[in-house]
Design a protein around this motif. Structure first.
Motif, PDB file in Angstrom:
ATOM      1  N   TRP A 196       0.842  -1.200   0.000  1.00  0.00           N
ATOM      2  CA  TRP A 196       0.000   0.000   0.000  1.00  0.00           C
ATOM      3  C   TRP A 196       0.876   1.249   0.000  1.00  0.00           C
ATOM      4  N   VAL A 197       0.693   2.122  -0.998  1.00  0.00           N
ATOM      5  CA  VAL A 197       1.486   3.346  -1.101  1.00  0.00           C
ATOM      6  C   VAL A 197       0.585   4.512  -1.504  1.00  0.00           C
ATOM      7  N   GLY A 198       1.037   5.719  -1.166  1.00  0.00           N
ATOM      8  CA  GLY A 198       0.289   6.907  -1.543  1.00  0.00           C
ATOM      9  C   GLY A 198       0.988   8.168  -1.075  1.00  0.00           C
ATOM     10  N   SER A 199       0.574   9.311  -1.624  1.00  0.00           N
ATOM     11  CA  SER A 199       1.127  10.593  -1.200  1.00  0.00           C
ATOM     12  C   SER A 199       0.498  11.079   0.096  1.00  0.00           C
ATOM     13  N   SER A 200      -0.615  10.466   0.490  1.00  0.00           N
ATOM     14  CA  SER A 200      -1.243  10.719   1.787  1.00  0.00           C
ATOM     15  C   SER A 200      -1.358   9.406   2.534  1.00  0.00           C
ATOM     16  N   ALA A 201      -1.111   9.446   3.851  1.00  0.00           N
ATOM     17  CA  ALA A 201      -1.255   8.233   4.650  1.00  0.00           C
ATOM     18  C   ALA A 201      -2.714   7.839   4.820  1.00  0.00           C
ATOM     19  N   LYS A 202      -3.627   8.776   4.544  1.00  0.00           N
ATOM     20  CA  LYS A 202      -5.054   8.501   4.714  1.00  0.00           C
ATOM     21  C   LYS A 202      -5.636   7.670   3.572  1.00  0.00           C
ATOM     22  N   ILE A 203      -5.094   7.817   2.384  1.00  0.00           N
ATOM     23  CA  ILE A 203      -5.622   7.114   1.205  1.00  0.00           C
ATOM     24  C   ILE A 203      -4.452   6.527   0.423  1.00  0.00           C
ATOM     25  N   THR A 204      -4.349   5.195   0.423  1.00  0.00           N
ATOM     26  CA  THR A 204      -3.269   4.532  -0.299  1.00  0.00           C
ATOM     27  C   THR A 204      -3.832   3.511  -1.277  1.00  0.00           C
ATOM     28  N   ALA A 205      -3.047   3.210  -2.285  1.00  0.00           N
ATOM     29  CA  ALA A 205      -3.434   2.238  -3.314  1.00  0.00           C
ATOM     30  C   ALA A 205      -2.521   1.020  -3.224  1.00  0.00           C
ATOM     31  N   LEU A 206      -3.017  -0.110  -3.679  1.00  0.00           N
ATOM     32  CA  LEU A 206      -2.251  -1.349  -3.645  1.00  0.00           C
ATOM     33  C   LEU A 206      -1.484  -1.503  -4.955  1.00  0.00           C
ATOM     34  N   VAL A 207      -0.159  -1.286  -4.895  1.00  0.00           N
ATOM     35  CA  VAL A 207       0.701  -1.489  -6.061  1.00  0.00           C
ATOM     36  C   VAL A 207       1.217  -2.916  -6.012  1.00  0.00           C
ATOM     37  N   LEU A 208       0.911  -3.679  -7.042  1.00  0.00           N
ATOM     38  CA  LEU A 208       1.220  -5.108  -7.053  1.00  0.00           C
ATOM     39  C   LEU A 208       2.675  -5.374  -7.434  1.00  0.00           C
ATOM     40  N   SER A 209       3.114  -6.575  -7.120  1.00  0.00           N
ATOM     41  CA  SER A 209       4.499  -6.964  -7.380  1.00  0.00           C
ATOM     42  C   SER A 209       4.767  -7.087  -8.884  1.00  0.00           C
ATOM     43  N   GLU A 210       6.030  -7.209  -9.222  1.00  0.00           N
ATOM     44  CA  GLU A 210       6.421  -7.405 -10.625  1.00  0.00           C
ATOM     45  C   GLU A 210       6.521  -8.894 -10.958  1.00  0.00           C
ATOM     46  N   ALA A 211       5.683  -9.707 -10.290  1.00  0.00           N
ATOM     47  CA  ALA A 211       5.671 -11.147 -10.555  1.00  0.00           C
ATOM     48  C   ALA A 211       4.993 -11.480 -11.881  1.00  0.00           C
ATOM     49  N   ALA A 212       4.125 -10.586 -12.362  1.00  0.00           N
ATOM     50  CA  ALA A 212       3.421 -10.830 -13.623  1.00  0.00           C
ATOM     51  C   ALA A 212       4.390 -10.783 -14.801  1.00  0.00           C
ATOM     52  N   GLN A 213       4.071 -11.535 -15.829  1.00  0.00           N
ATOM     53  CA  GLN A 213       4.910 -11.562 -17.027  1.00  0.00           C
ATOM     54  C   GLN A 213       4.799 -10.245 -17.792  1.00  0.00           C
ATOM     55  N   SER A 214       5.919  -9.823 -18.360  1.00  0.00           N
ATOM     56  CA  SER A 214       5.964  -8.608 -19.163  1.00  0.00           C
ATOM     57  C   SER A 214       6.695  -8.902 -20.459  1.00  0.00           C
ATOM     58  N   SER A 215       6.309  -8.194 -21.493  1.00  0.00           N
ATOM     59  CA  SER A 215       6.958  -8.392 -22.793  1.00  0.00           C
ATOM     60  C   SER A 215       8.274  -7.626 -22.898  1.00  0.00           C
ATOM     61  N   PHE A 216       8.588  -6.813 -21.865  1.00  0.00           N
ATOM     62  CA  PHE A 216       9.780  -5.968 -21.935  1.00  0.00           C
ATOM     63  C   PHE A 216      10.896  -6.401 -20.988  1.00  0.00           C
ATOM     64  N   VAL A 217      10.536  -6.837 -19.780  1.00  0.00           N
ATOM     65  CA  VAL A 217      11.567  -7.173 -18.789  1.00  0.00           C
ATOM     66  C   VAL A 217      11.205  -8.502 -18.123  1.00  0.00           C
ATOM     67  N   PRO A 218      12.205  -9.214 -17.562  1.00  0.00           N
ATOM     68  CA  PRO A 218      11.921 -10.466 -16.856  1.00  0.00           C
ATOM     69  C   PRO A 218      11.081 -10.219 -15.603  1.00  0.00           C
ATOM     70  N   SER A 219      10.384 -11.254 -15.152  1.00  0.00           N
ATOM     71  CA  SER A 219       9.594 -11.176 -13.934  1.00  0.00           C
ATOM     72  C   SER A 219      10.498 -10.959 -12.716  1.00  0.00           C
ATOM     73  N   ARG A 220      10.054 -10.110 -11.798  1.00  0.00           N
ATOM     74  CA  ARG A 220      10.765  -9.857 -10.542  1.00  0.00           C
ATOM     75  C   ARG A 220       9.758 -10.042  -9.396  1.00  0.00           C
ATOM     76  N   PRO A 221       9.499 -11.276  -8.972  1.00  0.00           N
ATOM     77  CA  PRO A 221       8.433 -11.530  -7.988  1.00  0.00           C
ATOM     78  C   PRO A 221       8.706 -10.960  -6.607  1.00  0.00           C
ATOM     79  N   PHE A 222       9.937 -10.537  -6.347  1.00  0.00           N
ATOM     80  CA  PHE A 222      10.287  -9.968  -5.046  1.00  0.00           C
ATOM     81  C   PHE A 222      10.140  -8.453  -5.022  1.00  0.00           C
ATOM     82  N   ARG A 223       9.787  -7.831  -6.144  1.00  0.00           N
ATOM     83  CA  ARG A 223       9.879  -6.364  -6.279  1.00  0.00           C
ATOM     84  C   ARG A 223       8.513  -5.694  -6.358  1.00  0.00           C
ATOM     85  N   VAL A 224       8.416  -4.534  -5.666  1.00  0.00           N
ATOM     86  CA  VAL A 224       7.276  -3.636  -5.813  1.00  0.00           C
ATOM     87  C   VAL A 224       7.831  -2.266  -6.199  1.00  0.00           C
TER      88      VAL A 224
END
Length: 267
Positions: A106-134
């Motif tokens: 959960w990240v955001g510019s305000s501590a009151k309202i944050t969004a869930l940024v998912l990991s880089e575990a999903a496949q991408s056509s540009f870079v390898p998967s990084r399941p440990f990274r957000v």
């Protein structure tokens, strides 16, 4: 306290004031001016408590400290000077455990309202998967810590700190330790975060978050298997419709990462 000039600042610290003021040093005990200032501060505090001022910054009720997970909306925002992207010191949180495609922080510019940024575990056509990274955004951004209550700025985060990891589908949460922070200059876009409004007639609270303009950056949704929207899929056109995403909403602001009931406005 041993100086008259310190009484007002301590009595009103963080809007709510300290719990008590003690006279320091025998030389101050006979200082009548100091005693008068202390008595005046005590009277003001009692009056504030009687009228719920300070403990209830808006309407006499103490804001809710417990976070609520809701389905809100988001959309790309263009700055007041017409820029759709900014260069930022972007932080990737590399964790010591692998995350699933449906897990993130959960990240955001305000501590009151944050969004869930998912990991880089999903496949991408540009870079390898990084399941440990957000890919969590610029250095000023808040991240929710492993206790589920406190926050830190990404600039404060250190290896060994635990952040809260949440599964967008199941809602399960777990603390995971940070292994490394990777900071690089990258183009980022501003994304407005809009919780559902109880009163549709008013503007209500809203937040925002800056995120790297990259297809590997995904915002969590609660829509079955299709559980995310990529930042690159958000339209920059001002007339674009908001997109549903998951938001974490807290009634209280924070000071040094801890919730407190004083009035906090973060735009």
């Amino acid at each position: 306290v041993n100086r008259v000039g310190d009484v007002g600042g301590l009595a009103r610290a963080l809007e709510l004031g300290v719990d008590a003021l003690c006279i320091d040093g025998t030389a101050s005990i006979n200082d009548q001016e100091l005693w008068d200032a202390l008595i005046e501060a005590q009277s003001e505090r009692r009056l504030a408590a009687a009228t719920n001022v300070g403990d209830s910054p808006d309407n006499g009720t103490v804001p809710n400290k417990s976070p609520v997970i809701v389905t809100g909306t988001c959309k790309r925002i263009t700055s007041s000077v017409g820029k759709s992207t900014v260069l930022a010191d972007r932080v990737c949180i590399d964790l010591v455990q692998s995350l699933k495609c449906t897990e993130g922080c959960w990240v955001g510019s305000s501590a009151k309202i944050t969004a869930l940024v998912l990991s880089e575990a999903a496949q991408s056509s540009f870079v390898p998967s990084r399941p440990f990274r957000v890919n969590a955004g610029p250095v000023h951004t808040y991240v929710v810590m492993g206790d589920g209550l406190s926050t830190k700025y990404l600039s404060e985060l250190q290896a060994g700190d635990e952040v809260l990891v949440t599964d967008v589908i199941s809602g399960e949460e777990r603390p995971v330790a940070v292994g490394r922070l990777k900071v690089e200059i990258r183009p980022c876009v501003q994304v407005g975060l809009f919780p559902p409004q109880e009163d549709e007639g008013g503007p209500g609270d809203f937040g925002q978050v800056f995120l790297q303009q990259a297809e590997t950056v995904r915002l969590g949704q609660r829509k079955g298997d299709d559980s995310f929207i990529r930042v690159t899929e958000l339209e920059s056109d001002g007339s674009a419709q908001p997109v549903d995403i998951l938001l974490r909403v807290v009634g209280m602001g924070t000071h040094v990462g801890r919730a407190y009931s004083g009035k906090v406005v973060e735009r």
